[in-house]
Write a protein that holds these residues in place. Structure first.
Motif, PDB file in Angstrom:
ATOM      1  N   GLU A   1     -44.100 -30.825  13.163  1.00  0.00           N
ATOM      2  CA  GLU A   1     -42.981 -29.951  13.525  1.00  0.00           C
ATOM      3  C   GLU A   1     -41.657 -30.431  12.922  1.00  0.00           C
ATOM      4  OE1 GLU A   1     -42.685 -26.835  15.578  1.00  0.00           O
ATOM      5  OE2 GLU A   1     -44.551 -26.975  14.447  1.00  0.00           O
ATOM      6  N   ASN A   2     -41.631 -31.658  12.422  1.00  0.00           N
ATOM      7  CA  ASN A   2     -40.427 -32.142  11.737  1.00  0.00           C
ATOM      8  C   ASN A   2     -40.223 -31.463  10.387  1.00  0.00           C
ATOM      9  OD1 ASN A   2     -42.744 -33.495  10.791  1.00  0.00           O
ATOM     10  ND2 ASN A   2     -41.591 -35.303  10.204  1.00  0.00           N
TER      11      ASN A   2
ATOM     12  N   SER B   1     -37.192 -29.548  13.710  1.00  0.00           N
ATOM     13  CA  SER B   1     -37.591 -29.703  15.112  1.00  0.00           C
ATOM     14  C   SER B   1     -38.303 -28.452  15.614  1.00  0.00           C
ATOM     15  CB  SER B   1     -36.372 -29.982  15.984  1.00  0.00           C
ATOM     16  OG  SER B   1     -36.675 -29.820  17.359  1.00  0.00           O
ATOM     17  N   PHE B   2     -39.229 -28.655  16.560  1.00  0.00           N
ATOM     18  CA  PHE B   2     -39.930 -27.550  17.228  1.00  0.00           C
ATOM     19  C   PHE B   2     -38.975 -26.660  18.011  1.00  0.00           C
ATOM     20  CE2 PHE B   2     -39.263 -30.405  20.701  1.00  0.00           C
ATOM     21  CZ  PHE B   2     -39.214 -29.605  21.829  1.00  0.00           C
ATOM     22  N   LYS B   3     -37.788 -27.155  18.327  1.00  0.00           N
ATOM     23  CA  LYS B   3     -36.836 -26.422  19.171  1.00  0.00           C
ATOM     24  C   LYS B   3     -36.498 -25.045  18.603  1.00  0.00           C
ATOM     25  CE  LYS B   3     -35.606 -29.280  22.604  1.00  0.00           C
ATOM     26  NZ  LYS B   3     -35.539 -28.896  24.020  1.00  0.00           N
TER      27      LYS B   3
ATOM     28  N   GLN C   1     -41.976 -22.503  22.454  1.00  0.00           N
ATOM     29  CA  GLN C   1     -42.501 -23.844  22.148  1.00  0.00           C
ATOM     30  C   GLN C   1     -44.029 -23.856  22.197  1.00  0.00           C
ATOM     31  OE1 GLN C   1     -39.741 -24.392  21.363  1.00  0.00           O
ATOM     32  NE2 GLN C   1     -38.277 -25.209  22.847  1.00  0.00           N
TER      33      GLN C   1
ATOM     34  N   VAL D   1     -47.968 -35.165  24.438  1.00  0.00           N
ATOM     35  CA  VAL D   1     -46.730 -34.412  24.246  1.00  0.00           C
ATOM     36  C   VAL D   1     -45.547 -35.183  24.826  1.00  0.00           C
ATOM     37  CG1 VAL D   1     -45.618 -32.174  24.612  1.00  0.00           C
ATOM     38  CG2 VAL D   1     -48.126 -32.325  24.588  1.00  0.00           C
ATOM     39  N   SER D   2     -44.480 -35.326  24.044  1.00  0.00           N
ATOM     40  CA  SER D   2     -43.269 -35.957  24.568  1.00  0.00           C
ATOM     41  C   SER D   2     -42.612 -35.019  25.578  1.00  0.00           C
ATOM     42  CB  SER D   2     -42.303 -36.294  23.430  1.00  0.00           C
ATOM     43  OG  SER D   2     -41.968 -35.124  22.708  1.00  0.00           O
TER      44      SER D   2
ATOM     45  N   LEU E   1     -41.256 -28.110  26.182  1.00  0.00           N
ATOM     46  CA  LEU E   1     -42.345 -28.226  25.217  1.00  0.00           C
ATOM     47  C   LEU E   1     -43.695 -28.347  25.907  1.00  0.00           C
ATOM     48  CD1 LEU E   1     -43.512 -28.590  22.374  1.00  0.00           C
ATOM     49  CD2 LEU E   1     -42.899 -31.025  22.516  1.00  0.00           C
TER      50      LEU E   1
ATOM     51  N   GLY F   1     -39.771 -37.671  18.815  1.00  0.00           N
ATOM     52  CA  GLY F   1     -40.929 -37.160  18.099  1.00  0.00           C
ATOM     53  C   GLY F   1     -42.039 -38.180  17.939  1.00  0.00           C
TER      54      GLY F   1
ATOM     55  N   ILE G   1     -47.849 -34.305  18.509  1.00  0.00           N
ATOM     56  CA  ILE G   1     -46.814 -33.399  18.002  1.00  0.00           C
ATOM     57  C   ILE G   1     -45.633 -34.228  17.513  1.00  0.00           C
ATOM     58  CG2 ILE G   1     -45.256 -31.501  18.565  1.00  0.00           C
ATOM     59  CD1 ILE G   1     -47.287 -30.852  20.880  1.00  0.00           C
TER      60      ILE G   1
ATOM     61  N   SER H   1     -42.457 -33.952  16.986  1.00  0.00           N
ATOM     62  CA  SER H   1     -41.623 -32.837  17.428  1.00  0.00           C
ATOM     63  C   SER H   1     -40.288 -32.708  16.714  1.00  0.00           C
ATOM     64  CB  SER H   1     -41.387 -32.939  18.943  1.00  0.00           C
ATOM     65  OG  SER H   1     -40.810 -34.190  19.275  1.00  0.00           O
TER      66      SER H   1
END
Length: 399
Positions: free
Chosen positions: A42-43, A49-51, A155, A174-175, A181, A276, A298, A300
């Protein structure tokens, strides 16, 4: 509440607005951890970012009137960039409130997307309250970074992609900050594959979701290398999703996260910020729980301050023995420094720094103390250098 159809609808809505990032195996990380490791990059999103997923989905659900007035968001960086970027693409006004401690690289990146950045407060909570005040004063729609089902639905689309590419995954790590997320990921994953295990990760300095879900009162710190998940209070709706769908919550230390950032940089040649890398940190720290499993991580986000990254690299090199600080004591006679440096060179080490000390030492007046920072191969090589110096009649030791 968040539902699986919400996530499917978000996936259709996002369409070509979001990169469908790769989810690929890492042979080296698999060998190190004893699990089959698959990385979701996702980076590689445009804002790293996934955001972006949640922000874009929420913005597309605005009414025509809300679009006319504009939006406001609060974030330490990644949510800010996601909202700013997609608001710019949609022609919307975006005001972003960021805490004063936000890394400069994230502030400038957010501004580059045309957002009005307001730096306010020394905590996320102070910034959030100011964003709420601005929303009321200027009639802006507040886009929450995590405690919004529409954001979490966006997300969760990454979990659809992961399981489409790797349907045999046993576990997702997952963070967790506020929980947006993991709420989206867990809802999607558990619907598609009820047997899959979903594991959340927080740092010991910010165990907000652990406190909320497990009824604990672990202390909340002031800062963490994983500032993207440095949330003091977990989301209200997200904690319910975590209770319903998440199997385990794990905690990792700052050193674990540092090591994970460096491992991803060296092994995968990919830049990942602390938040991440939290999933890999948990996999390495709690590896016995995942051996033999197919594990999805992920990555992230990749927005890390360059100075922080430099510090992580240097500290990692010191821990592994590739950077060593030693002290050598010898008779203060002509040529002694040349003799020391020649010995170090013959032992295969490279000198990075030298500090030649005469006055501020407890040694006898006829002796000299010299401090070196050396580039070495590993801890065993450091010992070889010390032994070589000692063989020349000098006192040599690590500092």
């Amino acid at each position: 509440m968040l539902t699986y159809p919400d996530i499917r609808a978000a996936a259709d809505r996002l369409g070509d607005h979001i990169l469908q990032t790769p989810c690929v195996a890492s042979q080296t990380l698999s060998d190190i951890t004893g699990a089959q490791v698959f990385l979701k990059f996702e980076n590689l999103q445009f804002t790293a970012s996934f955001k972006e997923r949640g922000a874009c989905n929420r913005l597309q659900l605005l009414t025509a009137e809300e679009k006319t007035r504009g939006v406001v968001a609060m974030s330490a960086g990644n949510h800010a960039q996601g909202v700013a970027y997609h608001a710019q693409r949609m022609g919307l006004r975006a005001v972003i409130v960021m805490p004063r401690f936000t890394p400069g690289v994230k502030v400038e990146r957010t501004r580059s997307f045309g957002a009005e950045v307001v730096l306010h407060g020394d905590t996320l909570e102070a910034a959030r309250l100011h964003a709420y005040a601005l929303a009321e004063q200027e009639q802006l729609t507040f886009i929450h970074p995590f405690d919004d089902p529409a954001v979490a639905a966006g997300q969760g689309t990454l979990a659809l992609e992961m399981l489409a590419e790797q349907p045999d995954l046993d576990t997702l790590i997952v963070s967790v900050g506020g929980g947006g997320l993991i709420a989206g990921v867990a809802t999607a994953a558990k619907t598609l594959k009820p047997s899959i295990r979903v594991v959340g990760v927080q740092t010991r300095r910010f165990p907000s979701m652990v406190n909320a879900v497990q009824g604990l009162d672990l202390p909340i710190g002031q800062s963490t290398i994983a500032e993207g998940i440095a949330v003091a209070t977990a989301g209200a709706f997200t904690r319910q999703v975590v209770r319903n769908y998440v199997d385990t919550l794990l905690l990792v230390d700052e050193g674990d996260v540092e090591q994970a950032v460096l491992m991803l940089l060296e092994i995968e040649k990919t830049l990942v910020e602390g938040a991440g890398a939290a999933g890999l940190a948990a996999l390495v720290r709690h590896g016995e729980q995942f051996k033999g499993q197919k594990v999805g991580l992920i990555l992230s986000g990749g927005n890390i301050d360059p100075l922080l990254l430099a510090s992580i690299i240097e500290r990692g090199m010191a821990r592994s023995g590739r950077l060593a600080r030693i002290k050598v004591s010898a008779r203060d006679v002509p040529g002694v420094l040349a003799k020391i440096t020649a010995t170090v060179a013959e032992a295969g080490a490279n000198i990075e720094e030298v500090h030649h000390q005469r006055a501020f030492t407890l040694l006898a007046a006829q002796n000299v103390e010299i401090e070196f920072v050396l580039q070495t191969r590993n801890q065993a090589h450091v010992e070889q250098v010390l032994q070589a110096l000692q063989a020349q009649g000098m006192e040599a030791a690590r500092m």
